[in-house]
Design a protein around this motif. Structure first.
Motif, PDB file in Angstrom:
ATOM      1  N   ARG A  20      -2.562   3.951 -11.310  1.00  9.98           N
ATOM      2  CA  ARG A  20      -2.163   5.134 -10.560  1.00  9.98           C
ATOM      3  C   ARG A  20      -2.291   4.875  -9.068  1.00  9.98           C
ATOM      4  N   ALA A  21      -1.368   5.465  -8.314  1.00 12.80           N
ATOM      5  CA  ALA A  21      -1.429   5.347  -6.863  1.00 12.80           C
ATOM      6  C   ALA A  21      -2.375   6.398  -6.298  1.00 12.80           C
ATOM      7  N   ARG A  22      -3.228   5.975  -5.344  1.00 17.12           N
ATOM      8  CA  ARG A  22      -4.166   6.885  -4.692  1.00 17.12           C
ATOM      9  C   ARG A  22      -3.967   6.925  -3.171  1.00 17.12           C
ATOM     10  N   ILE A  23      -2.952   6.246  -2.698  1.00 17.26           N
ATOM     11  CA  ILE A  23      -2.827   6.037  -1.263  1.00 17.26           C
ATOM     12  C   ILE A  23      -2.597   7.346  -0.498  1.00 17.26           C
ATOM     13  N   HIS A  24      -1.887   8.306  -1.090  1.00 16.26           N
ATOM     14  CA  HIS A  24      -1.669   9.575  -0.401  1.00 16.26           C
ATOM     15  C   HIS A  24      -2.965  10.376  -0.308  1.00 16.26           C
ATOM     16  N   GLY A  25      -3.754  10.389  -1.381  1.00 16.26           N
ATOM     17  CA  GLY A  25      -5.044  11.054  -1.337  1.00 16.26           C
ATOM     18  C   GLY A  25      -5.993  10.389  -0.358  1.00 16.26           C
ATOM     19  N   ILE A  26      -5.928   9.055  -0.272  1.00 17.25           N
ATOM     20  CA  ILE A  26      -6.768   8.319   0.680  1.00 17.25           C
ATOM     21  C   ILE A  26      -6.393   8.687   2.106  1.00 17.25           C
ATOM     22  N   LYS A  27      -5.105   8.796   2.384  1.00 18.01           N
ATOM     23  CA  LYS A  27      -4.681   9.183   3.742  1.00 18.01           C
ATOM     24  C   LYS A  27      -5.220  10.572   4.100  1.00 18.01           C
ATOM     25  N   GLU A  28      -5.095  11.524   3.189  1.00 22.66           N
ATOM     26  CA  GLU A  28      -5.590  12.872   3.460  1.00 22.66           C
ATOM     27  C   GLU A  28      -7.094  12.859   3.700  1.00 22.66           C
ATOM     28  N   ALA A  29      -7.820  12.085   2.898  1.00 21.70           N
ATOM     29  CA  ALA A  29      -9.277  12.031   3.031  1.00 21.70           C
ATOM     30  C   ALA A  29      -9.690  11.357   4.340  1.00 21.70           C
ATOM     31  N   ILE A  30      -9.009  10.275   4.709  1.00 24.14           N
ATOM     32  CA  ILE A  30      -9.324   9.599   5.978  1.00 24.14           C
ATOM     33  C   ILE A  30      -9.061  10.528   7.153  1.00 24.14           C
ATOM     34  N   ASP A  31      -7.982  11.292   7.103  1.00 25.91           N
ATOM     35  CA  ASP A  31      -7.693  12.241   8.176  1.00 25.91           C
ATOM     36  C   ASP A  31      -8.812  13.273   8.316  1.00 25.91           C
ATOM     37  N   LEU A  32      -9.398  13.688   7.181  1.00 25.16           N
ATOM     38  CA  LEU A  32     -10.480  14.663   7.216  1.00 25.16           C
ATOM     39  C   LEU A  32     -11.748  14.091   7.856  1.00 25.16           C
ATOM     40  N   LEU A  33     -11.910  12.768   7.829  1.00 21.66           N
ATOM     41  CA  LEU A  33     -13.080  12.156   8.453  1.00 21.66           C
ATOM     42  C   LEU A  33     -13.086  12.356   9.965  1.00 21.66           C
ATOM     43  N   ASP A  34     -11.910  12.502  10.552  1.00 25.61           N
ATOM     44  CA  ASP A  34     -11.769  12.728  11.994  1.00 25.61           C
ATOM     45  C   ASP A  34     -12.442  11.609  12.795  1.00 25.61           C
ATOM     46  N   ALA A  35     -12.259  10.373  12.350  1.00 25.43           N
ATOM     47  CA  ALA A  35     -12.886   9.222  13.004  1.00 25.43           C
ATOM     48  C   ALA A  35     -11.977   8.639  14.075  1.00 25.43           C
ATOM     49  N   GLY A  45      -0.655  -4.806   2.580  1.00 24.57           N
ATOM     50  CA  GLY A  45       0.426  -4.966   3.548  1.00 24.57           C
ATOM     51  C   GLY A  45       1.785  -4.885   2.889  1.00 24.57           C
ATOM     52  N   GLN A  46       1.848  -5.380   1.657  1.00 26.50           N
ATOM     53  CA  GLN A  46       3.094  -5.335   0.888  1.00 26.50           C
ATOM     54  C   GLN A  46       2.752  -5.480  -0.582  1.00 26.50           C
ATOM     55  N   HIS A  47       3.438  -4.723  -1.438  1.00 25.13           N
ATOM     56  CA  HIS A  47       3.285  -4.905  -2.883  1.00 25.13           C
ATOM     57  C   HIS A  47       4.569  -4.437  -3.550  1.00 25.13           C
ATOM     58  N   ASP A  48       5.454  -5.365  -3.843  1.00 28.72           N
ATOM     59  CA  ASP A  48       6.771  -5.029  -4.365  1.00 28.72           C
ATOM     60  C   ASP A  48       6.695  -4.327  -5.719  1.00 28.72           C
ATOM     61  N   GLN A  49       5.747  -4.710  -6.570  1.00 24.69           N
ATOM     62  CA  GLN A  49       5.636  -4.094  -7.889  1.00 24.69           C
ATOM     63  C   GLN A  49       5.176  -2.644  -7.801  1.00 24.69           C
ATOM     64  N   HIS A  50       4.181  -2.360  -6.954  1.00 27.17           N
ATOM     65  CA  HIS A  50       3.734  -0.983  -6.787  1.00 27.17           C
ATOM     66  C   HIS A  50       4.850  -0.115  -6.214  1.00 27.17           C
ATOM     67  N   ALA A  51       5.631  -0.685  -5.315  1.00 28.17           N
ATOM     68  CA  ALA A  51       6.722   0.062  -4.695  1.00 28.17           C
ATOM     69  C   ALA A  51       7.747   0.510  -5.731  1.00 28.17           C
ATOM     70  N   VAL A  52       7.949  -0.303  -6.762  1.00 32.12           N
ATOM     71  CA  VAL A  52       8.896   0.039  -7.827  1.00 32.12           C
ATOM     72  C   VAL A  52       8.257   0.960  -8.848  1.00 32.12           C
ATOM     73  N   LYS A  53       6.986   0.714  -9.152  1.00 35.95           N
ATOM     74  CA  LYS A  53       6.300   1.413 -10.243  1.00 35.95           C
ATOM     75  C   LYS A  53       5.922   2.843  -9.896  1.00 35.95           C
ATOM     76  N   HIS A  54       5.458   3.069  -8.659  1.00 33.11           N
ATOM     77  CA  HIS A  54       4.900   4.364  -8.302  1.00 33.11           C
ATOM     78  C   HIS A  54       5.872   5.181  -7.459  1.00 33.11           C
ATOM     79  N   MET A  55       6.124   6.401  -7.910  1.00 31.92           N
ATOM     80  CA  MET A  55       6.975   7.299  -7.131  1.00 31.92           C
ATOM     81  C   MET A  55       6.281   7.639  -5.816  1.00 31.92           C
ATOM     82  N   GLN A  56       7.059   7.800  -4.771  1.00 29.82           N
ATOM     83  CA  GLN A  56       6.573   8.154  -3.434  1.00 29.82           C
ATOM     84  C   GLN A  56       5.635   7.090  -2.854  1.00 29.82           C
ATOM     85  N   TRP A  57       5.758   5.839  -3.323  1.00 30.88           N
ATOM     86  CA  TRP A  57       4.988   4.763  -2.690  1.00 30.88           C
ATOM     87  C   TRP A  57       5.475   4.611  -1.245  1.00 30.88           C
ATOM     88  N   PRO A  58       4.580   4.520  -0.277  1.00 34.95           N
ATOM     89  CA  PRO A  58       5.020   4.467   1.130  1.00 34.95           C
ATOM     90  C   PRO A  58       5.967   3.305   1.401  1.00 34.95           C
TER      91      PRO A  58
END
Length: 274
Positions: A20-35, A45-58
């Motif tokens: 499962r992709a967690r990158i969107h949740g990680i972005k939201e959580a990092i933003d909340l840290l306000d660091a 940096g790049q992952h061609d398989q994840h880009a195909v497998k997961h919807m809304q992969w950045p």
């Protein structure tokens, strides 16, 4: 000048085995840290398989995606494979004056690097090193020596310094070397373990880790595994700053986003300590 800093191993933005992709949740959580500065490890940096497998992969590299429109970013590519690569990254609210990645791979089975960036903070340029050390103790010792050599070679002795990341040092065996060679302090070191030595017998002080020649026994933050943090793998060492607060961000949402939880600290620039 105050800085709020964080370090976080994001496990490539996916769950175990990439189910499962967690990158969107990680972005939201990092933003909340306000660091102001975020030291990241296992950044894809790049992952061609994840880009195909997961919807809304950045569509962007993860460091650009996590930086968004409010931060600058730097990336050091370490592990390269057929379908992509990952490494360390730094997110910064301030201009990144320079960035260099140093290969400290100790053997063919682990590709490791140290990312060195110089940040144009309001009161001074700050040298930031993002760390992800090897799984074997002998590798970690060699990698720390490479870090020390780089700092002694390329930094003024009084330069403000932050070293943060996943040290994989569950035995806390590297503290003494970093303290002695670089004059740094770990953010969870409140100084009490080094106080009161004058009233103690030397043998007792040495056993406590606070006497001359003794190794500081600093209880750093527990950050792994995320569901029930027990091992002390992640660290932040500073020089030229006073640590006002340090905290492990355990519990929700952190327990479900990666296999590590982040550490956050608030620093006050203190050039007299540099």
């Amino acid at each position: 000048m105050k800085l709020r800093i964080a370090t976080y191993n994001i496990h490539k933005g996916v769950t175990a085995f990439g189910m499962r992709a967690r990158i969107h949740g990680i972005k939201e959580a990092i933003d909340l840290l306000d660091a102001d500065l975020v030291f990241l490890q296992e950044v894809q940096g790049q992952h061609d398989q994840h880009a195909v497998k997961h919807m809304q992969w950045p569509a962007q590299s993860q460091h650009h995606f996590l930086a968004g429109e409010t931060r600058h970013s730097a990336y050091g590519m370490n592990a390269v494979y057929e379908h992509g690569h990952h490494g360390n990254a730094l997110l910064s609210r301030f201009e990144i004056a320079s960035s260099a990645n140093h290969d400290v791979s100790d053997h063919a089975y682990e590709q490791r690097g140290i990312l060195h960036t110089v940040i144009r903070a309001p009161a001074a340029d700050v040298h930031c090193f993002v760390i992800h050390l090897g799984l074997f103790a002998v590798s970690r010792r060699r990698q720390v020596q490479a870090l020390i050599k780089e700092i002694h070679t390329s930094l003024p002795p009084d330069a403000p310094l932050i070293i943060a990341g996943d040290f994989n040092d569950w035995s806390n065996s590297l503290n003494h070397t970093l303290y002695a060679e670089l004059g740094v302090v770990e953010v969870f070191d409140d100084g009490t373990r080094h106080a009161g030595i004058g009233s103690m017998p030397m043998r007792v002080a040495a056993m406590a880790g606070i006497g001359p020649g003794a190794r500081p026994k600093i209880k750093t933050g527990r950050t792994f595994p995320a569901g029930l943090p027990w091992l002390r793998l992640d660290r932040m060492y500073v020089r030229g700053f006073k640590v006002e607060a340090a905290q492990v961000m355990s519990g929700a949402p952190w327990s479900k986003l990666s296999d590590h939880v982040p550490i956050v600290a608030t620093l006050e620039y203190s050039p007299r300590q540099a």
